[in-house]
Design a protein around this motif. Structure first.
Motif, mmCIF file in Angstrom:
data_model
loop_
_atom_site.group_PDB
_atom_site.id
_atom_site.type_symbol
_atom_site.label_atom_id
_atom_site.label_comp_id
_atom_site.label_asym_id
_atom_site.label_seq_id
_atom_site.Cartn_x
_atom_site.Cartn_y
_atom_site.Cartn_z
ATOM 1 N N ALA A 127 0.831 -1.205 0.000
ATOM 2 C CA ALA A 127 0.000 0.000 0.000
ATOM 3 C C ALA A 127 0.862 1.250 0.000
ATOM 4 O O ALA A 127 0.574 2.217 -0.718
ATOM 5 C CB ALA A 127 -0.931 -0.010 1.213
ATOM 6 N N THR A 166 -0.694 4.787 -1.449
ATOM 7 C CA THR A 166 -1.965 4.869 -0.732
ATOM 8 C C THR A 166 -1.946 6.092 0.174
ATOM 9 O O THR A 166 -1.011 6.307 0.933
ATOM 10 C CB THR A 166 -2.193 3.595 0.099
ATOM 11 O OG1 THR A 166 -2.187 2.485 -0.790
ATOM 12 C CG2 THR A 166 -3.489 3.650 0.859
ATOM 13 N N ASP A 191 -6.613 9.024 3.180
ATOM 14 C CA ASP A 191 -8.043 8.740 3.052
ATOM 15 C C ASP A 191 -8.304 7.240 2.921
ATOM 16 O O ASP A 191 -9.220 6.710 3.552
ATOM 17 C CB ASP A 191 -8.636 9.460 1.839
ATOM 18 C CG ASP A 191 -8.766 10.960 2.055
ATOM 19 O OD1 ASP A 191 -8.719 11.399 3.221
ATOM 20 O OD2 ASP A 191 -8.903 11.683 1.046
ATOM 21 N N GLN A 192 -7.478 6.553 2.141
ATOM 22 C CA GLN A 192 -7.652 5.106 1.984
ATOM 23 C C GLN A 192 -7.312 4.370 3.281
ATOM 24 O O GLN A 192 -7.961 3.388 3.625
ATOM 25 C CB GLN A 192 -6.782 4.563 0.837
ATOM 26 C CG GLN A 192 -7.246 4.976 -0.530
ATOM 27 C CD GLN A 192 -6.613 6.291 -0.990
ATOM 28 O OE1 GLN A 192 -5.806 6.891 -0.297
ATOM 29 N NE2 GLN A 192 -6.998 6.740 -2.169
ATOM 30 N N THR A 207 -10.213 4.763 5.614
ATOM 31 C CA THR A 207 -11.307 3.884 5.185
ATOM 32 C C THR A 207 -11.039 2.439 5.602
ATOM 33 O O THR A 207 -11.933 1.757 6.115
ATOM 34 C CB THR A 207 -11.498 3.968 3.655
ATOM 35 O OG1 THR A 207 -11.804 5.317 3.309
ATOM 36 C CG2 THR A 207 -12.606 3.048 3.185
#
Length: 148
Positions: A105, A110, A113-114, A117
């Motif tokens: 990631a 990444t 925000d990801q 989440t």
């Protein structure tokens, strides 16, 4: 560090109250901490992230003893060594997979925000699956009192 600090407490609670209570509390505390990290704008690193890290460590630490004991109680005593080895191997494989996924990631760029989440999803799994499943674990057997 806080996972290790919670371990002896979890062991004593498991001995006294069975697997259900410490596992349920552990999933709930870990879920709340992960949910806190999942909030947009929540700090993911640095000193500001420490309070949720402490909470997450304590929650996870409360899980290990009751989950391990529950797994061992599910197999005959002569298989406890094999079951214990599988528990340890599974924990190490999960940690390795987590490190690989985190590295992938990060390499893929990444963003926060990801990550937020993903943490909300992890919190949901703890609270929606972990807590209800933990309530199915055994409570300690009550011994009948003898009166003369």
């Amino acid at each position: 560090m806080f996972i290790g600090a919670a371990g002896p407490v979890a062991g004593r609670l498991t001995d006294a109250r069975g697997e259900r209570m410490p596992a349920t509390v552990g999933f709930a505390v870990a879920g709340v901490a992960l949910g806190g990290y999942g909030l947009t704008g929540a700090p993911l690193h640095g000193p500001a992230a420490l309070p949720l890290g402490v909470l997450l460590g304590l929650g996870l630490g409360l899980l290990f003893a009751p989950v391990s004991r529950s797994a061992l109680n599910a197999v005959p005593q002569q298989l406890h060594g094999q079951a214990s080895a599988l528990i340890s191997s599974g924990s190490l494989a999960g940690a390795a997979l987590g490190a690989v996924l985190a590295g992938a990631a990060a390499r893929a760029g990444t963003g926060a925000d990801q990550v937020h989440t993903a943490l909300v999803w992890a919190a949901g799994l703890c609270l929606v699956l972990g807590v209800p499943l933990a309530t199915k674990l055994r409570e300690p057997a009550t011994t009948p009192s003898t009166t003369d």
